[in-house]
Design a protein around this motif. Structure first.
Motif, short mmCIF file in Angstrom:
data_model
loop_
_atom_site.label_atom_id
_atom_site.label_comp_id
_atom_site.label_asym_id
_atom_site.label_seq_id
_atom_site.Cartn_x
_atom_site.Cartn_y
_atom_site.Cartn_z
N SER A 54 -22.96 22.00 32.00
CA SER A 54 -24.37 22.33 31.65
C SER A 54 -24.79 23.53 30.61
O SER A 54 -25.59 23.08 29.97
CB SER A 54 -24.93 22.62 33.20
N ASP A 55 -24.10 24.40 30.82
CA ASP A 55 -24.46 25.65 29.76
C ASP A 55 -23.98 25.09 28.62
O ASP A 55 -24.97 25.54 27.26
CB ASP A 55 -23.25 26.75 30.02
N LYS A 58 -26.65 22.80 27.13
CA LYS A 58 -27.97 23.39 26.92
C LYS A 58 -27.62 24.21 25.56
O LYS A 58 -28.80 24.32 24.67
CB LYS A 58 -28.21 24.55 28.02
N ASP A 59 -26.46 25.00 25.37
CA ASP A 59 -26.29 25.54 23.93
C ASP A 59 -26.50 24.46 22.79
O ASP A 59 -27.02 24.57 21.86
CB ASP A 59 -24.83 26.11 24.03
N SER A 61 -28.07 21.60 22.77
CA SER A 61 -29.33 21.38 22.82
C SER A 61 -30.28 22.37 21.92
O SER A 61 -31.03 21.80 21.26
CB SER A 61 -30.03 21.04 24.27
N ASP A 62 -30.14 23.57 22.46
CA ASP A 62 -30.87 24.65 21.61
C ASP A 62 -30.40 24.52 20.34
O ASP A 62 -31.20 24.83 19.42
CB ASP A 62 -30.45 26.08 22.45
#
Length: 132
Positions: A54-55, A58-59, A61-62
């Motif tokens: 998940s992290d 997210k990274d 995606s960012d």
């Protein structure tokens, strides 16, 4: 048994696709198999792995959002530069058109003046011929 079903599914996918999509299907299949094997043999707890995934997602995606924003900003600035360049070119063309118009007027006036001078010379020469 499951392996045969998987092979049949991959085979049917590749037979329905064109030859150019075969490497893409193979890549996606390899990624899926690798992910499943990695999760099955991972030395950590499932919750920890899911948190890491998940992290990382997210990274990623960012990072993708940042890249997209950078591309948008670049297009925006390039668009402004193109608009400025267009305005500059239009101004130069208008300036050249005005200069050509003025030159045309000068040439016409000069031609009229020379035609009048020539007509006066012809009249004077005709008068001389008449008087002589």
């Amino acid at each position: 048994m499951k392996y045969n079903n998987f092979r049949k599914a991959v085979s049917s996918l590749t037979s329905q696709r064109s030859d150019s999509s075969l490497p893409v299907v193979a890549l996606l299949t390899g990624l899926a198999v690798g992910a499943v094997i990695g999760v099955l043999f991972a030395p950590e707890r499932g919750a920890d792995i899911r948190t890491k995934i998940s992290d990382k997602a997210k990274d990623l995606s960012d990072a993708a959002k940042d890249k997209l924003q950078a591309v948008k900003n670049k297009f925006h600035s390039e668009g402004h530069e193109l608009a400025d360049l267009k305005d500059e070119v239009v101004d130069k063309v208008k300036s050249k058109a005005r200069a050509a118009e003025e030159l045309k007027d000068e040439v016409i006036e000069d031609a009229k003046s020379k035609a009048k001078d020539l007509a006066d010379d012809v009249k004077a020469a005709a008068n001389e011929v008449k008087n002589s």
